[in-house]
Scaffold this motif. Structure first.
Motif, short mmCIF file in Angstrom:
data_model
loop_
_atom_site.label_atom_id
_atom_site.label_comp_id
_atom_site.label_asym_id
_atom_site.label_seq_id
_atom_site.Cartn_x
_atom_site.Cartn_y
_atom_site.Cartn_z
N LEU A 151 0.82 -1.22 0.00
CA LEU A 151 0.00 0.00 0.00
C LEU A 151 0.85 1.27 0.00
O LEU A 151 0.34 2.35 -0.24
CB LEU A 151 -0.94 0.02 1.21
CG LEU A 151 -1.98 -1.08 1.27
CD1 LEU A 151 -2.79 -0.97 2.55
CD2 LEU A 151 -2.89 -1.03 0.05
N VAL A 156 -6.58 0.74 3.84
CA VAL A 156 -7.79 0.34 3.14
C VAL A 156 -8.68 -0.34 4.17
O VAL A 156 -8.26 -1.29 4.83
CB VAL A 156 -7.50 -0.63 1.97
CG1 VAL A 156 -8.78 -1.09 1.32
CG2 VAL A 156 -6.57 0.01 0.96
N ASP A 165 -10.83 3.23 0.41
CA ASP A 165 -9.42 3.12 0.06
C ASP A 165 -8.73 4.46 0.25
O ASP A 165 -8.92 5.39 -0.52
CB ASP A 165 -9.28 2.64 -1.38
CG ASP A 165 -7.85 2.24 -1.74
OD1 ASP A 165 -6.91 2.63 -1.01
OD2 ASP A 165 -7.68 1.53 -2.74
N SER A 167 -5.31 4.54 0.56
CA SER A 167 -3.90 4.17 0.43
C SER A 167 -3.17 5.07 -0.56
O SER A 167 -3.77 5.63 -1.48
CB SER A 167 -3.78 2.71 -0.04
OG SER A 167 -4.24 2.57 -1.36
N SER A 170 -3.30 3.57 -4.24
CA SER A 170 -4.47 3.88 -5.08
C SER A 170 -4.46 5.34 -5.52
O SER A 170 -4.87 5.67 -6.63
CB SER A 170 -5.78 3.53 -4.37
OG SER A 170 -6.01 4.41 -3.31
#
Length: 180
Positions: A151, A156, A165, A167, A170
């Motif tokens: 991550l 998350v 999410d 992170s 992402s």
């Protein structure tokens, strides 16, 4: 898996409704768990699917469960197995059990949550997250933590089908998609 869950949901809902109406949720849980364990055995599952008739498959399944523990299978369980056999849904039994457990937890107001983070979270952060989830969902919250270095940073949070999410990974993926 998703297909089995789609198949399993109505069976689990019917089983849970019957269990709740007859005040025997725990006996249904034990019975469905034993059924799920049996259906996870590939050889036994193959035998059931290739039985000469659905009645024969149901009879074999009932005998197995009764041999393990005579009080395990009640009249509702026998009917349930017959229905599963008639519809050829033995492979969905493990998912029926999982969905039954989700319904039981929802009925008991138990929320299962998993938080994946790039670094270990301190007790104060975990308590704050758990308190917020308890306020949002009510009842009891079981929070499981998982360390996930992929991550990069952030976390998350997954509660059932809902995913939040936060992170870094992402965020970077969204940025890369925007720049394309």
């Amino acid at each position: 898996m998703a297909e089995n869950l789609t198949i399993a949901r109505p069976y689990a809902q019917a089983a849970f409704a019957c269990a709740k109406e007859n005040s025997c949720i725990d006996s249904w849980r034990i019975m469905l768990e034993a059924m799920a364990d049996a259906c996870r055995d590939e050889n036994f599952l193959s035998y059931l699917k290739n039985a000469p008739s659905p009645e024969s498959a149901a009879e074999t399944f009932c005998k197995l469960l009764k041999n393990g523990e005579p009080s395990l299978l009640n009249e509702y369980g026998t009917s349930f197995i017959s229905l599963i056999a008639q519809n050829g849904r033995f492979e969905a039994v493990p998912d029926i059990f999982l969905e039954f457990m989700r319904l039981k937890e929802r009925d008991e107001k138990i929320t299962e949550a998993v938080i994946r983070s790039a670094r270990p979270l301190n007790k104060a952060d975990l308590k704050e997250i758990k308190d917020k989830l308890t306020r949002k969902y009510g009842g009891t919250v079981n929070l499981k933590t998982v360390l996930d270095k992929s991550l990069i940073g952030g976390a998350v949070l997954q509660i059932g089908d809902e995913v939040i999410d936060g992170s870094v990974r992402s965020s970077l993926m969204r940025l890369a998609a925007t720049l394309k």
